[in-house]
Design a protein around this motif. Structure first.
Motif, PDB file in Angstrom:
ATOM      1  N   ASP A 143       0.860  -1.182   0.000  1.00  0.00           N
ATOM      2  CA  ASP A 143       0.000   0.000   0.000  1.00  0.00           C
ATOM      3  C   ASP A 143       0.896   1.230   0.000  1.00  0.00           C
ATOM      4  N   PHE A 144       0.764   2.059  -1.057  1.00  0.00           N
ATOM      5  CA  PHE A 144       1.595   3.260  -1.140  1.00  0.00           C
ATOM      6  C   PHE A 144       1.088   4.305  -0.154  1.00  0.00           C
ATOM      7  N   VAL A 145       2.024   4.871   0.554  1.00  0.00           N
ATOM      8  CA  VAL A 145       1.665   5.879   1.564  1.00  0.00           C
ATOM      9  C   VAL A 145       1.157   7.145   0.890  1.00  0.00           C
ATOM     10  N   THR A 146       1.818   7.586  -0.185  1.00  0.00           N
ATOM     11  CA  THR A 146       1.407   8.797  -0.921  1.00  0.00           C
ATOM     12  C   THR A 146       1.204   8.425  -2.375  1.00  0.00           C
ATOM     13  N   PRO A 147       0.049   7.993  -2.724  1.00  0.00           N
ATOM     14  CA  PRO A 147      -0.170   7.555  -4.117  1.00  0.00           C
ATOM     15  C   PRO A 147      -0.306   8.741  -5.065  1.00  0.00           C
ATOM     16  N   ASN A 148       0.070   8.499  -6.315  1.00  0.00           N
ATOM     17  CA  ASN A 148      -0.165   9.452  -7.418  1.00  0.00           C
ATOM     18  C   ASN A 148       0.341  10.854  -7.072  1.00  0.00           C
ATOM     19  N   THR A 149       1.613  10.929  -6.797  1.00  0.00           N
ATOM     20  CA  THR A 149       2.218  12.216  -6.442  1.00  0.00           C
ATOM     21  C   THR A 149       2.743  12.931  -7.689  1.00  0.00           C
ATOM     22  N   GLU A 150       2.996  14.221  -7.543  1.00  0.00           N
ATOM     23  CA  GLU A 150       3.562  15.045  -8.626  1.00  0.00           C
ATOM     24  C   GLU A 150       4.728  15.814  -8.055  1.00  0.00           C
ATOM     25  N   VAL A 151       5.864  15.729  -8.742  1.00  0.00           N
ATOM     26  CA  VAL A 151       7.075  16.401  -8.278  1.00  0.00           C
ATOM     27  C   VAL A 151       7.698  17.155  -9.443  1.00  0.00           C
ATOM     28  N   THR A 152       8.630  18.034  -9.144  1.00  0.00           N
ATOM     29  CA  THR A 152       9.340  18.834 -10.145  1.00  0.00           C
ATOM     30  C   THR A 152      10.825  18.628  -9.957  1.00  0.00           C
ATOM     31  N   VAL A 153      11.526  18.538 -11.088  1.00  0.00           N
ATOM     32  CA  VAL A 153      12.957  18.356 -11.043  1.00  0.00           C
ATOM     33  C   VAL A 153      13.601  19.381 -11.977  1.00  0.00           C
ATOM     34  N   TYR A 162      18.711  12.976  -7.094  1.00  0.00           N
ATOM     35  CA  TYR A 162      17.490  12.586  -6.372  1.00  0.00           C
ATOM     36  C   TYR A 162      16.302  13.333  -6.949  1.00  0.00           C
ATOM     37  N   VAL A 163      15.239  12.598  -7.182  1.00  0.00           N
ATOM     38  CA  VAL A 163      14.013  13.200  -7.678  1.00  0.00           C
ATOM     39  C   VAL A 163      12.943  13.178  -6.584  1.00  0.00           C
ATOM     40  N   THR A 164      12.631  11.970  -6.105  1.00  0.00           N
ATOM     41  CA  THR A 164      11.653  11.827  -5.023  1.00  0.00           C
ATOM     42  C   THR A 164      11.775  10.409  -4.485  1.00  0.00           C
ATOM     43  N   ARG A 213       9.310  17.603 -21.220  1.00  0.00           N
ATOM     44  CA  ARG A 213       9.232  18.445 -20.030  1.00  0.00           C
ATOM     45  C   ARG A 213       8.353  17.844 -18.933  1.00  0.00           C
ATOM     46  N   THR A 214       7.578  16.825 -19.207  1.00  0.00           N
ATOM     47  CA  THR A 214       6.735  16.155 -18.205  1.00  0.00           C
ATOM     48  C   THR A 214       6.795  14.650 -18.430  1.00  0.00           C
ATOM     49  N   PHE A 215       7.019  13.911 -17.322  1.00  0.00           N
ATOM     50  CA  PHE A 215       7.075  12.451 -17.386  1.00  0.00           C
ATOM     51  C   PHE A 215       6.074  11.871 -16.378  1.00  0.00           C
ATOM     52  N   THR A 216       5.436  10.791 -16.770  1.00  0.00           N
ATOM     53  CA  THR A 216       4.583  10.035 -15.840  1.00  0.00           C
ATOM     54  C   THR A 216       5.260   8.690 -15.595  1.00  0.00           C
ATOM     55  N   VAL A 217       5.770   8.515 -14.367  1.00  0.00           N
ATOM     56  CA  VAL A 217       6.513   7.304 -14.008  1.00  0.00           C
ATOM     57  C   VAL A 217       5.552   6.358 -13.274  1.00  0.00           C
ATOM     58  N   ILE A 238       6.427  13.689 -13.034  1.00  0.00           N
ATOM     59  CA  ILE A 238       7.664  14.457 -12.845  1.00  0.00           C
ATOM     60  C   ILE A 238       7.697  15.566 -13.883  1.00  0.00           C
ATOM     61  N   ASN A 239       7.670  16.786 -13.423  1.00  0.00           N
ATOM     62  CA  ASN A 239       7.786  17.970 -14.290  1.00  0.00           C
ATOM     63  C   ASN A 239       9.222  18.451 -14.283  1.00  0.00           C
ATOM     64  N   VAL A 240       9.762  18.679 -15.499  1.00  0.00           N
ATOM     65  CA  VAL A 240      11.120  19.206 -15.623  1.00  0.00           C
ATOM     66  C   VAL A 240      11.053  20.732 -15.559  1.00  0.00           C
ATOM     67  N   ARG A 241      11.726  21.279 -14.617  1.00  0.00           N
ATOM     68  CA  ARG A 241      11.690  22.722 -14.400  1.00  0.00           C
ATOM     69  C   ARG A 241      12.887  23.365 -15.110  1.00  0.00           C
ATOM     70  N   ASP A 242      12.543  24.456 -15.860  1.00  0.00           N
ATOM     71  CA  ASP A 242      13.572  25.185 -16.600  1.00  0.00           C
ATOM     72  C   ASP A 242      14.403  26.005 -15.636  1.00  0.00           C
TER      73      ASP A 242
END
Length: 1465
Positions: A143-153, A162-164, A213-217, A238-242
């Motif tokens: 069971d994922f503690v934080t499902p379906n998260t969105e992060v920026t790198v 490190y990404v997340t 610029r955006t990845f869904t892992v 994962i959003n790639v930040r400029d």
């Protein structure tokens, strides 16, 4: 029992009349015993994937009462609040009642009661503890503690950045809860994930401007469960930040052109454009000319280059043209571009002419690479990513359970098995399938109903049904088993199928008679062919096995038995006088095909008498006797005795003389004794012919006649002295015959009728025998063969004619025949031997010496030494004998020899002392099928069958089969020592000693623990509000982290384990250490950083030779400690004390310590005080308290332990009280193995003779239970105290008398079972038995009762309780009238059975009137004794004259002599 009465003396023809009576005594049982469990406690395991009705453990208990009082019913008393278990009340099988969940409750501590089935008011019960550990199954998905998260790198980070971190949890344990992570995207993406920590990192440098610029892992978490794994997925966007990583670049380069001098100020020359590939960047332009720039202006925003002066005036003052270079730079605020040079040719137009080409200003730039970059960036920006990314999705069936299990069509609905099918044999295999995938398609099996006898079991996974207990068709002939197949989905879909199992009959029962014995009474005139009885036997088998035929085993000529109906007939005429009793044996036999079984009943037939026999004189029908004419009246001349074999009145005979017309004779009507009735005269009648009639009292009476011919002999005037017919005689008498028993009648030849007198005048038997004037020698008291084998008697014969001199002498040797009145006993009351478990079969263990106090049981003496043993390991082992405690023990140092003999000897019945094993009882050291019968915690005889044998002649006890200490570590062998009539039982305790044949096993193969991070003090984490409390810091500077446990089924040093760490990863290094004895893993490092994981390999090694090892993995994860926490944790502990058995092994759970934190912080647990020796351990992250070291109640009976719970900021402490309960691990011990006491024979019945002392180091448990509320705590795992009456006596002992050397000795004494006081139960008589030896036993009262045995030897001291007894109470002596003064007249002798002064005698003459003491014949002419006429020696009893005698004055004297002992009383 059959009671027989017989005459004390034989009749005239030596016939002894007897009668008997059959008496049946039924001892009605009183419910005085509590049920006793085979084991004090049970520990079992069951997986949480086990479906309802899965068998867990079979509980066994027995009750030594009888009938319904011995039947036991089982119940679950406590610990089953959620109803997850149930128990078969009859068989004791505990099974699951519902699905279990190890994550909710991992342990159950059940209290099971055994209640007998006596009447309600008399029922007794006992209880036992059953600890059930719920084994984890892979029933939980991650069971994922934080499902379906969105992060920026940020772009441009180096690969591996490190990404997340994604985190999933799995409620399962061990491998089932150990997770690994993976990325399930099909197309390559520039990211990787840590397999174990879930950290997502970049696998390459990202570029915002040119890349995606955006990845869904898609992240997948998988556990390591077997036989299947469970998985879950989540997405991470994962959003790639400029970032500003590009320098502005001008689109054009090499800008050149001309400009007319006439161009007006303010005119735009050229627009310069620079681009920045970064998003949202702002570019500003700037002139960078070093020269004057008043003629040029550059818009910083638009890049427009304009003219700001009059060129002629400012530049072309003297010349016609001029080349000007204007340098421009572009900046995004961080980076500045390379400067762009704009080369301008300024000219005066008239100078150049009127060419149209120069009339207009013209400035141009060449294209640069920046333009291409801009186009690519724009293309990337315009590109859409609306198409969904491709993932490797989990199958939809994985989470959707659509199908029920289905049994295969080929499964039969009925099977047949014989009732003698062996336990463990496979009966049938059930097969079911499920079309779902993964765990939804996995199937487990259970027998849901129908097995009410608990005789079948189905394998959880394979579906194989096996027999687990003996079958009995006569008990249950058909089982309809409801077999259920469940899938392992969360919904547990199931399908059931009934399977009928018919139990086929085998011939395993003998026919049983409805009555074991029959008693018939038949008149002897019962006619031939009369049916007198019908027997009936029933065989519970069926078919031919149940058909019964009857057979008469004996007396076939007299009786006939119908083989079909069992009717008994008279086959010939009966005659009670020939055979009064018949004991028929009737055999009932079944008609089994392969083996016929039978049983035997006895029919006792008594023939009733009818008066069909006339009195029979036999050889005495014609008797001739001779008598002297001077025989006085009343003299017996003959005994005419007839025999009537009838009984009752028909056998009562009266005698009469039919023809004695002269009246010279009379006959006793009862016994036929003929006496002289009047004086005889030879001269008048020399012959008398008498007819004797014997008539019975029957109806009608029968009679017979006999002739008695009496010859009267003339009395001559001179007589000769009488003589003995034999001067040396030997006779015998059995010992223990009552005083007054006849020994022999001496025969005498006499020439006249002078009265005779017999006197025992010498020999070692003087005082023990007496003789009358008929020559009958009788005993004075009971004789003992063991005291003296025989006695010599000198008998003197006196007659009146011999004038005081003995007429003759004879010598009689009386042989005292031995009677079997001594019980054979071994030389020691008990033996203890220690035998290695690898001892080979046929190894001699012990030679028993036995002795019998009877004279005829004289044997050879022998010395018991030791016997070399050859163990399975090739070592030479020996048995060492401990003389002071009658114990043998193994010793592997020095071999010694063994040479033992056993006392042997014939007994009166022609037998010898023999040995055989009565029973072998054992103590199980590991769980197993419970035996049907056992006593006091010992398993039944079947446990030891085939293990030990004893030679019946030599008494050598040997091994008969292999030993296994782990299965059976102790045996109690009851050996019967017998002389074929009397017997005793000796107990041999055999302890099987250990050899190192078992490898240690860790309780878990994979340990996981989460520990808090630690920072060195130098980092000043305290300033960051990290708690500085180190309550768990040990004195050696180590922080305990976790504890591992391994168990070894061996014992002693072979089970002592040492732990060590083997490096599993480089990261572990030397950060960790492990306590070699307890398995406690700790660290001395001051720094453990959050996020780190340490993989350790732990090894457990026993101390055997050679040592055995095993290993397990331990994974330590370091968790972050919060800097701030608002609330302290609250600890919840049981309010009452916790109870443990001292036998609970390391690793045994004690309790869960529960804590609540309002901040929902991670909590850590530790023991901080109260257990300095480390007997308990506490899991740092779960709060489970377990036993860490072996407990000993006798060393420490309670613990007050302080536990600490911390969230990293606050520390909360609480105390728990643990009581250690006794487990009866010590045997009682008598203070003295042999006790000698003296007791007077005058001791009153009920007096205390001595007190036995026996100690037991075990504890006496309270008879009341502790507070019951401890059971209700949800996390309470500890055992309750065993408070049954039997257990309540642990540490207290019970005394008893088991046997005695002499028959009847044990009845003379009694012992208080509680106090050990030995009291007199019956009066003592030293003269009968001066010494009594009894075997005493001291037993504890625990479930697993043990005992010690000893001997009590009581010497009976004498008291003056016997009167002196004269050998002859009447003596006749003759003395000459002219005898000199001092002449010896006679010697009187008396004896006293007492000893010492009580038995030494003094003689004196008692004065009195004639005939006062012992008159012989009342003759008036006898004179009174005069003083000082006679004297007697006080010591010798010699009577002498003291003065001259005068016959004319007094011819006869009656002297009374007294014998007194020397004690005044």
């Amino acid at each position: 029992m059959n009671v027989e009465a017989h005459d004390a003396d034989s009749g005239l023809n030596g016939q002894v009349r007897t009668t008997d009576k059959s008496i049946q005594v039924t001892v009605v049982d009183f419910n005085e015993q509590h049920p006793i469990f085979l084991r004090e406690s049970y520990e079992e395991e069951v997986g949480e994937d086990a479906p309802p009705e899965t068998p867990v453990v079979r509980i066994a208990a027995y009750d030594t009462d009888h009938g319904r009082n011995a039947l036991v019913s089982f119940r679950l008393l406590a610990g089953n609040q959620d109803g997850k278990f149930k128990i078969n009340q009859r068989t004791g099988l505990i099974s699951t009642a519902g699905w279990l969940d190890a994550e909710t409750k991992a342990y159950y501590s059940l209290t099971v009661s055994a209640i007998d089935l006596a009447s309600n008011t008399l029922r007794k019960q006992s209880s036992a503890k059953v600890t059930i550990r719920i084994l984890d199954a892979n029933d939980n998905s991650p069971d994922f503690v934080t499902p379906n998260t969105e992060v920026t790198v940020d772009e441009n980070e180096p690969a591996g950045s490190y990404v997340t971190r994604v985190k999933a949890v799995d409620a399962d344990a061990s491998e089932n809860g150990f997770l690994s992570y993976s990325i399930s995207n099909i197309e390559p993406i520039p990211f990787v994930i840590g397999t174990f920590d879930g950290v997502i990192k970049t696998s390459e440098k990202l570029d915002y401007e040119s890349g995606q610029r955006t990845f869904t892992v898609n992240v997948r978490a998988s556990d390591w469960g077997q036989p299947f794994k469970r998985e879950a997925e989540t997405t991470v966007k994962i959003n790639v930040r400029d970032i500003n990583d590009n320098i502005p670049e001008f689109i054009g380069t090499d800008c050149k052109g001309w400009l007319a001098a006439s161009t007006s100020a303010g005119s735009q020359i050229i627009t310069l454009r620079a681009v920045d590939l970064d998003a949202h960047s702002s570019i500003s332009y700037k002139l960078s000319n070093k020269g004057p720039s008043e003629c040029w202006s550059l818009d910083s925003s638009s890049g427009i280059l304009s003219l700001s002066c009059d060129l002629k005036e400012s530049l072309l003052q003297s010349s016609k043209s001029l080349t000007v270079i204007v340098n421009v730079t572009a900046s995004d605020g961080k980076y500045t571009s390379e400067q762009l040079s704009v080369t301008l040719l300024v000219f005066d137009a008239p100078t150049l002419g009127n060419s149209e080409a120069f009339k207009q200003n013209k400035v141009r730039c060449s294209p640069s690479e920046a333009g291409e970059k801009v186009e690519a960036t724009i293309a990337a920006e315009l590109k859409t990513f609306d198409e969904p990314e491709a993932y490797s999705f989990l199958p939809t069936q994985y989470d959707f359970n659509a199908n029920h299990p289905e049994f295969s069509d080929g499964m039969p609905g009925m099977i047949e098995i014989p009732e003698d099918t062996s336990v463990g044999k496979e009966v049938f295999k059930c097969t079911a399938t499920d079309r779902d995938e993964g765990p939804n398609g996995m199937i487990v099996y259970a027998i849901s109903s129908g097995d009410f006898d608990s005789v079948f079991n189905i394998d959880l996974y394979s579906g194989v049904i096996k027999v687990t207990a003996p079958l009995d068709r006569e008990r249950t002939s058909v089982y309809i088993l409801n077999v259920t197949a469940y899938d392992l989905s969360h919904t547990h879909l199931s399908t059931s199928k009934n399977i009928t199992i018919n139990i086929l009959d085998v011939n395993d029962n003998s026919p049983e008679f409805t009555m074991l014995s029959y008693s018939l009474y038949l008149p002897e005139d019962t006619k031939k062919g009369t049916s007198v009885a019908q027997v009936l036997a029933i065989d519970p088998d069926e078919g031919d096995n149940a058909e019964v035929s009857y057979e008469l085993v004996n007396h076939e000529q007299t009786f006939h038995l119908d083989p079909v109906s069992g009717t008994l007939y008279v086959a010939e005429n009966l005659d009670r006088e020939s055979s009064e009793k018949f004991l028929l044996k009737i055999k009932a036999r079944d008609r089994g095909k392969y083996e016929q079984m039978y049983s035997i009943a006895k029919v006792s037939i008594t023939i009733l008498d009818i008066n069909d026999c006339a009195p029979d004189f036999g050889a005495g029908s014609s008797v001739t006797v001779s008598v002297f004419e001077d025989y006085p009246t009343g003299t017996v001349i003959a005994t005419m005795q007839a025999v009537d074999r009838d009984l009752g009145d028909g056998g009562k005979i009266t005698y009469n003389i039919a023809n004695d017309h002269g009246g010279n004779f009379r006959i006793d009507h009862t016994n036929g004794v003929v006496r002289i009735a009047s004086s005889l005269d030879f001269e008048a009648n020399q012959t008398h012919n008498l007819t004797i009639i014997a008539k019975d009292a029957g109806s009608p009476p029968l009679w017979s006649e006999a002739v008695l011919l009496v010859y009267v002999e003339d009395v001559p005037e001179t007589t000769s002295s009488p003589t003995f017919k034999q001067r040396i005689l030997q006779t015998s008498i059995q010992e223990n015959r009552a005083a007054g028993s006849e020994v022999i009648v001496l025969g005498v030849t006499s020439a006249d009728s002078t009265a005779l007198q017999f006197v025992i005048s010498g020999g070692d038997g003087v005082g023990l025998f007496t003789i009358n004037n008929e020559g009958e020698i009788r005993t004075v008291r009971s004789l003992d063969c063991e005291t003296s084998r025989g006695y010599w008697l000198q008998v003197a014969l006196y007659s009146a004619a011999d004038m005081g001199a003995a007429a003759d002498y004879c010598w009689v040797y009386v042989l005292v025949e031995d009677v079997n009145d001594f019980v054979p006993l071994t030389d020691k009351p008990m033996y203890r031997i220690y035998v290695p478990e690898d001892t080979l079969p046929s190894t001699h263990l012990l030679t028993l010496q036995a002795y019998d106090g009877d004279f005829s049981s004289v044997g050879r003496s022998g010395v018991v030494k030791t016997k070399p043993l050859r163990s399975g390991s090739g070592k030479r082992d020996t048995l060492e004998y401990e003389e002071n405690r009658s114990q043998w023990k193994a010793d592997t140092e020095e071999p010694v020899t063994h040479d033992g003999n056993v006392f042997l000897g014939d007994n009166p019945n022609g037998g010898m002392i023999t040995f055989h094993i009565k029973e072998i009882r054992g103590r199980r050291n590991s769980p197993g099928d419970a035996p049907e019968m056992d006593e006091q915690g010992w398993a039944s005889q079947s446990i030891g069958q085939g293990v030990f044998i004893i030679d019946r002649i030599s008494g050598i006890l040997s091994t008969a089969g292999p030993l296994d200490r782990e299965y059976q570590n102790q045996y109690e062998v009851l050996i019967v020592v017998s002389d074929e009539e009397l017997w005793s039982v000796t107990t041999v305790y055999i302890t099987v000693t250990d050899v190192n044949d078992n490898t240690p096993r860790f309780i878990e193969n994979f340990y996981r623990v989460t520990v808090p991070e630690r920072w060195p003090d130098s980092l000043s984490r305290a300033a960051q509000k990290l708690p500085t409390t180190r309550s768990d810091l040990r004195s050696d500077g180590h922080w305990p982290l976790m504890q591992v446990y391994a168990r070894d089924r061996d014992s002693g040093r072979n089970a002592e384990l040492t732990y060590s760490l083997k490096k599993s990863s480089a990261a572990s290094g030397s950060l960790f250490s492990i306590d070699q004895e307890t398995g406690l893993i700790s660290t001395s490092s001051v720094q453990l950083l959050a996020g780190q994981t340490y993989d350790l390999l732990v090894e457990a090694r026993d101390k055997g030779r050679p040592a055995r090892t095993t290993s397990a993995r331990a994974l330590l994860r370091v968790a972050r400690v919060p800097l701030v926490s608002a609330h302290a944790p609250r600890v919840i502990l049981p309010t009452g004390p916790l109870h443990l058995m001292e036998s609970d092994p390391p690793g045994h759970p004690v309790t869960f310590v529960t804590a609540i934190d309002q901040d929902n912080d991670t909590l850590w647990f530790s023991i901080v005080d109260g257990d300095p020796a480390g007997h308990f351990s506490m899991s740092v992250d779960t709060g489970i308290v377990t036993v860490a070291r072996t407990l000993d109640r006798e060393t420490q009976s309670s613990y007050n332990i302080t536990v600490a719970v911390t969230d990293g900021v606050h520390v909360t402490r609480a105390q728990m009280h643990i009581k250690i309960l006794d487990s009866n691990d010590h045997a009682p011990s008598l203070r003295e193995p042999i006790v000698h006491v003296s007791v007077s024979e005058a001791t009153l019945v009920g007096s205390v003779i001595t007190k036995l002392h026996c100690s037991d180091n075990d504890h006496h448990l309270p008879t009341t239970k502790p507070d019951a509320h401890v059971n209700h705590h949800p996390n309470h795992l500890n055992k309750l105290p065993h408070s049954t009456p039997s257990d309540a006596q642990v540490g207290h002992v019970s005394f008893s008398i088991d046997n005695a050397r002499a028959v009847g000795s044990e009845d003379l004494f009694s012992v208080d079972s509680t106090t050990g006081e030995v009291t007199l139960a019956k009066p003592l008589d030293r003269e009968i038995s001066p010494v009594h030896e009894v075997t005493i036993a001291c037993r504890d009262r625990g479930n697993r009762a043990t005992a010690d045995f000893g001997r009590l030897v009581m010497t009976v001291t004498d008291t003056n309780d016997h009167h002196p007894v004269f050998a002859e109470t009447v003596m006749t002596a003759v003395v000459w009238a002219d005898a000199a003064v001092g002449s010896v007249i006679v010697t009187v002798r008396a004896t006293d059975a007492d000893s010492g002064d009580n038995g030494r005698l003094s003689y004196s003459i008692v004065e009195g009137s004639p005939g006062r003491s012992h008159p012989v014949v009342e003759v008036s002419e006898w004179a009174s004794p005069e003083r000082d006429v006679f004297a007697v020696s006080p010591s010798s009893g010699v009577v002498t004259t003291t003065r001259e005698l005068d016959r004319e004055r007094c011819s006869r004297y009656n002297i009374t002599i007294s014998a007194r002992n020397l004690v005044r009383e």
